[in-house]
Design an enzyme around this catalytic site. Structure first.
Site, short mmCIF file in Angstrom:
data_model
loop_
_atom_site.label_atom_id
_atom_site.label_comp_id
_atom_site.label_asym_id
_atom_site.label_seq_id
_atom_site.Cartn_x
_atom_site.Cartn_y
_atom_site.Cartn_z
CG HIS A 175 -5.86 1.74 5.16
ND1 HIS A 175 -5.50 2.72 6.05
CD2 HIS A 175 -4.80 0.91 5.05
CE1 HIS A 175 -4.26 2.48 6.46
NE2 HIS A 175 -3.81 1.39 5.86
CD GLU A 204 -3.49 -2.64 7.42
OE1 GLU A 204 -2.35 -2.81 6.99
OE2 GLU A 204 -4.17 -1.64 7.17
N GLY A 227 2.28 2.31 10.81
CA GLY A 227 3.19 3.44 10.66
C GLY A 227 3.88 3.86 11.95
N GLY A 247 2.80 -1.09 4.33
CA GLY A 247 2.82 0.32 4.01
C GLY A 247 4.24 0.78 3.72
N GLY A 248 4.85 1.41 4.71
CA GLY A 248 6.17 2.03 4.54
C GLY A 248 7.19 1.13 3.86
CD GLU A 282 -3.12 5.44 6.74
OE1 GLU A 282 -3.07 5.52 5.49
OE2 GLU A 282 -2.21 4.94 7.42
CB SER A 301 5.06 -1.71 12.19
OG SER A 301 4.65 -0.36 12.41
CG ASN A 353 -1.73 1.21 1.42
OD1 ASN A 353 -1.81 2.04 0.51
ND2 ASN A 353 -2.35 1.34 2.58
CD1 TRP A 354 3.45 0.99 -2.94
CD2 TRP A 354 3.47 2.20 -4.82
NE1 TRP A 354 4.12 0.25 -3.90
CE2 TRP A 354 4.14 0.98 -5.06
CE3 TRP A 354 3.36 3.12 -5.88
CZ2 TRP A 354 4.70 0.66 -6.31
CZ3 TRP A 354 3.91 2.81 -7.11
CH2 TRP A 354 4.58 1.59 -7.31
CE LYS A 355 -0.26 3.24 4.79
NZ LYS A 355 -0.20 3.33 6.25
P1 PGA Z 1 2.78 0.31 7.69
O1 PGA Z 1 1.32 0.50 7.10
O2 PGA Z 1 3.34 -0.96 7.14
O3 PGA Z 1 3.54 1.52 7.24
O4 PGA Z 1 2.63 0.25 9.19
C1 PGA Z 1 0.47 -0.60 6.91
C2 PGA Z 1 -0.84 -0.16 6.32
O5 PGA Z 1 -1.33 0.92 6.66
O6 PGA Z 1 -1.42 -0.84 5.46
#
Ligand code: PGA
Length: 252
Positions: A95, A167, A173, A233-234, A97, A212, A9-11
């Site tokens: 998600h 999640e 994050g 994510g990251g 977010e 994470s 997930n590149w956000k």
């Molecule tokens: P993260 O994000 O790996 O940066 O913690 C995961 C996600 O939000 O899907």
């Protein structure tokens, strides 16, 4: 056996140049016949171009969100049919977010899941508790509620054709991942909830862990019996990290 799957997930990160560099590196180093499915979800504006860059690779294309409605006066939204039209195969729905920053309700998320499934996209349903909810002992209640709304609207058969991602919001994050035991506990609960409707579907549904995940903790998370891969994510923005996570999923 459930085939492992790792979703990046590149956000809201990247640029045309950075995307091209990342895909080139992934494409060059990811095996042609991988034992795990790999999906990348770029920002919407780049979905079509990234799809072209992925053409000669075994990597699949996803999006980060979709409109719950099929068509019409919904300024700023993109439909499941449009994603399908640009060769998208997967889409993340719900998600945290989106749930927290954009106030998406369980009901809206369930409608998005249904809309994606109706256009033959594979919806990736995110569920997970916030820190205060975990500390109050409400993790099971929150995750079950988020799952139940989709089960009620779509049914177990449809849910099982998608993917579920657990999640925990406090792990996203933050660098603080759930322990493998914490993840397994919730994954088993999700599977049991689906099994209450249909045991076969529950045993076939892929449930990812996200929050994470890094090269250094992926193997221990993916070793848990109900963890079928990760939503990353990251670490999905760094080729070395993402490839190491994919390799860990392949050894599952
Ligand atoms: P993260 O994000 O790996 O940066 O913690 C995961 C996600 O939000 O899907």
């Amino acid at each position: 056996m459930r085939r492992p799957i790792v979703v990046g997930n590149w956000k809201m990160h990247g640029s045309r140049a950075e995307n091209a560099r990342l895909i080139e590196e992934l494409g060059a180093r990811y095996p042609a016949n991988p034992v795990a499915d790999c999906v990348v979800c770029p920002p919407l504006v780049y979905v079509q171009e990234v799809g072209r860059l992925l053409r000669d690779t075994p990597i699949h294309l996803g999006a980060q969100d979709v409109c719950a409605d099929a068509q019409g006066a919904f300024t700023g939204e993109v439909s499941a049919a449009m994603l399908k039209d640009v060769a998208c195969e997967y889409v993340i729905v719900g998600h945290s977010e989106r749930r927290l920053l954009y106030r998406e309700s369980d009901q809206l998320v369930a409608r998005k899941f249904a809309a994606a499934h109706a256009k033959a996209l594979v919806p990736i349903l995110c569920v997970g508790e916030q820190l205060a909810e975990r500390e109050a002992g409400r993790t099971a209640e929150v995750v079950q509620r988020q799952l139940d709304v989709v089960l009620e609207l779509c049914g177990a058969e449809t849910l099982g054709q998608g993917v579920v991602a657990y999640e925990p919001v406090w792990a996203i994050g933050t660098g603080r991942n759930a322990t493998p035991q914490q993840a397994e506990e919730v994954h088993a609960l999700i599977r049991a909830r689906i099994a209450a409707q249909d045991g076969r579907i529950a045993s076939e549904t892929r449930i990812l862990y996200g929050g994470s995940v890094k090269a250094s903790n992926a193997a221990e998370l993916f070793a848990m019996p109900d963890v079928d891969g990760g939503l990353i994510g990251g670490a999905s923005l760094k080729a070395d990290e993402f490839l190491a996570i994919l390799a860990a999923a392949g050894k599952r």
